[in-house]
Enzyme design. Structure first.
Site, mmCIF file in Angstrom:
data_model
loop_
_atom_site.group_PDB
_atom_site.id
_atom_site.type_symbol
_atom_site.label_atom_id
_atom_site.label_comp_id
_atom_site.label_asym_id
_atom_site.label_seq_id
_atom_site.Cartn_x
_atom_site.Cartn_y
_atom_site.Cartn_z
ATOM 1 N N HIS A 1 1.512 5.677 -1.687
ATOM 2 C CA HIS A 1 1.954 6.678 -0.723
ATOM 3 C C HIS A 1 3.318 7.256 -1.100
ATOM 4 C CE1 HIS A 1 1.030 8.726 2.879
ATOM 5 N NE2 HIS A 1 1.971 8.169 3.635
ATOM 6 N N VAL A 2 4.374 6.435 -0.958
ATOM 7 C CA VAL A 2 5.729 6.937 -1.214
ATOM 8 C C VAL A 2 5.882 7.372 -2.661
ATOM 9 C CG1 VAL A 2 8.176 6.379 -1.183
ATOM 10 C CG2 VAL A 2 6.680 5.509 0.623
ATOM 11 N N THR B 1 0.829 -1.209 0.000
ATOM 12 C CA THR B 1 0.000 0.000 0.000
ATOM 13 C C THR B 1 0.853 1.244 0.000
ATOM 14 O OG1 THR B 1 -1.694 -1.191 1.211
ATOM 15 C CG2 THR B 1 -1.878 1.205 1.161
ATOM 16 N N CYS B 2 1.908 1.246 0.849
ATOM 17 C CA CYS B 2 2.765 2.430 0.955
ATOM 18 C C CYS B 2 3.512 2.669 -0.337
ATOM 19 C CB CYS B 2 3.763 2.254 2.095
ATOM 20 S SG CYS B 2 2.968 2.156 3.702
ATOM 21 N N SER B 3 4.063 1.581 -0.885
ATOM 22 C CA SER B 3 4.885 1.743 -2.079
ATOM 23 C C SER B 3 4.072 2.261 -3.244
ATOM 24 C CB SER B 3 5.533 0.403 -2.437
ATOM 25 O OG SER B 3 6.287 0.519 -3.614
#
Length: 553
Positions: free
Chosen positions: A55-56, A50-52
């Site tokens: 987000h990031v 999810t973050c990769s």
């Protein structure tokens, strides 16, 4: 601890990261964020899906757009150790930092307990917008998910709701290279560029930043294109292309053969079209196309000048005028086709002036000074090179008397003219036989009078190369002379364009390459650039055409 909220001040704490030399640094959050507008966002760890994906990478992709909205720094906070962080910290727009112990995350009240999964304390997915350490936007997701779009929308909305004077103050600090993105953000932000208060504020801050960096900004024409460039005046000068100026859509882009500067406005002469010319304000992105009158003069040549009638104290309200001089190369002929025409922006009419010159204008380019134009000249039937200057007064629409230069140029001696920020005239005197270079500058100058003072004298073995220059200007503050030039190979053939930097105080010269031109016959041109707030008036029925001030090169 209660999660951090809007209106709170972000707590201080220690975080770690690897610097450009791969050395581990530990600093305080306040040292990174004090006095700045900062986005601080957190992820549970490196590379969770999810973050990769959401987000990031989202912050990396939108970093420049966020910075165009006034964000100074984007910081990614992770619970991994710093060695893991290096794996995703190659991007220079986002600073990746580590809070391995989770202490700082707990100070924020944004910890995520995953001890049951053997992962200890991790961070929630979150994003904070900080203004001088104060939280003005909070966005916290669940399971590491946090909407970048929502933060950007909240950021823009928050700024757009600010009072006009405060919004102008914030956006005036945005670097020029991001201005196009700023103008495209919303109608209100684009409209600010038509505000006198904003444009003057932005120009003032830009000039202050340029002085602090010891940078000289200039217009450079090469290969029939126009660029904005900056010279960093350090121990060893360097040159940077800041952007390619464009007054038309790419599909309509034309080649420009000559550029004349007047208080931030440019008069551009087209290479392959004698039927029209264009006046252009690069800062405001405004142009006005002007039809010219056809002249049947095979052996004639044309000189142009852009100026103002000084009928208004407010410079931004003065209406420009254009002078076109058509003269013959043969200065000793009695029957010479001559024509002096002036174009008035208000009436949209070319008018022929009644002029019987006893002089001959030698320089191809005129110099703008306080709304008037000065040329290098001489007595019409006299031998020799430039030994006078002459001024055209745009208010009275007439020429003044010949004003003597402080030297005489004969044989292997040459004179070139330029201006100092359109306040003074400079004369460069070159003696090829004595290898001498003299620079003179006016202490007083108007239509009828000129007094001079020698700025410096320099012995130089490079003089034979400088003799071929077409244009130059002086930067008094940095004490340098900037000269356009062309380099030659051992056979004497022209190879590439260059900029010569002469430091008269240090008695030294540097050469900065501009690259190999497609057309060797197109000589580079340089002139100093100061942005202008002058609105270009359109002729009746016309509409101001606005484009971005330049395209990033």
């Amino acid at each position: 601890m209660a999660p951090i909220d809007v209106g709170d001040f972000v707590p201080d704490g220690s975080i770690s990261f690897f610097d450009d030399d791969d050395q581990l640094q530990t600093v305080s959050v306040h040292s990174l964020a004090a006095g700045k507008k900062v986005i601080l966002f957190g992820v549970p760890g490196a590379f969770p899906p999810t973050c990769s994906m959401n987000h990031v990478n989202g912050f990396i992709e939108k970093a420049e757009e966020l910075k165009s909205n006034g964000v100074d720094e984007i910081i990614c906070l992770s619970g991994d150790d710093p060695f893991m962080i290096t794996a995703c910290s190659e991007n220079k727009h986002v600073k990746f930092v580590e809070d391995g112990s989770g202490e700082y995350i707990q100070l924020l009240g944004l910890e995520l307990e995953v001890k049951d999964k053997g992962l200890g304390v991790r961070s929630r997915g979150f994003a904070l917008l900080l203004d001088n350490l104060k939280v003005i936007v909070v966005n916290v997701g669940s399971g590491g998910d946090c909407s970048l779009f929502q933060l950007m929308k909240m950021t823009t909305t928050t700024m757009s709701n600010l009072p006009t004077d405060l919004l102008e103050e914030i956006i005036s600090r945005v670097p020029r290279k991001y201005m196009r993105a700023v103008r495209l953000t919303c109608k209100r932000w684009n409209g600010m560029f038509k505000s006198q208060s904003f444009t003057k504020m932005h120009i003032g801050k830009e000039e202050a930043a340029t002085r602090e960096l010891r940078q000289t900004r200039m217009i450079v024409m090469m290969d029939y294109n126009v660029y904005l460039m900056g010279i960093a005046v350090n121990e060893i000068p360097s040159i940077e292309t800041l952007g390619k100026l464009t007054c038309l859509d790419d599909s309509e882009q034309v080649k420009i053969s000559q550029v004349f500067c007047c208080e931030g406005l440019l008069l551009c002469i087209l290479k392959d079209d004698d039927t029209k010319i264009v006046v252009w304000n690069p800062y405001l992105g405004q142009t006005r196309w002007i039809q010219t009158r056809l002249i049947c003069c095979v052996s004639g040549w044309k000189k142009y000048a852009l100026g103002y009638g000084n009928n208004s104290e407010n410079r931004s309200c003065r209406s420009p005028k254009i002078l076109r001089v058509t003269d013959n190369f043969n200065i000793f002929s009695e029957n010479i086709p001559l024509q002096y025409e002036i174009y008035d922006f208000d009436s949209d009419v070319w008018t022929t002036l009644d002029v019987s010159p006893h002089w001959f204008i030698m320089s191809e380019r005129g110099l703008s000074l306080k709304g008037n134009t000065y040329w290098g000249a001489k007595e019409r039937h006299a031998y020799g090179s430039i030994d006078h200057i002459i001024c055209f007064d745009f208010t009275r629409e007439r020429f003044g008397p010949l004003l003597p230069l402080p030297f005489s140029a004969w044989g292997a001696q040459f004179a070139s003219l330029s201006s100092v920020r359109e306040d003074k005239i400079t004369a460069l005197f070159q003696n090829c036989r004595a290898y001498k270079l003299e620079l003179w500058i006016t202490t007083k100058i108007d239509v009828n009078n000129a007094t001079w003072s020698k700025f410096f004298t320099m012995d130089t073995p490079y003089l034979h190369e400088i003799l071929s220059l077409k244009t130059f200007f002086i930067d008094e503050e940095n004490k340098i002379v900037v000269v356009s030039n062309k380099e030659r190979d051992t056979k004497g053939d022209l190879t590439h364009d260059s900029i010569d930097i002469i430091n008269g105080e240090a008695r030294c010269l540097w050469k900065l390459g501009l690259g190999k031109p497609a057309d060797k016959n197109c000589w580079p041109l340089v002139c100093p650039y100061v942005p202008s707030v002058v609105q270009i008036k359109q002729h009746k029925g016309g509409k101001t055409k606005e484009q971005s001030d330049y395209k990033r090169h």
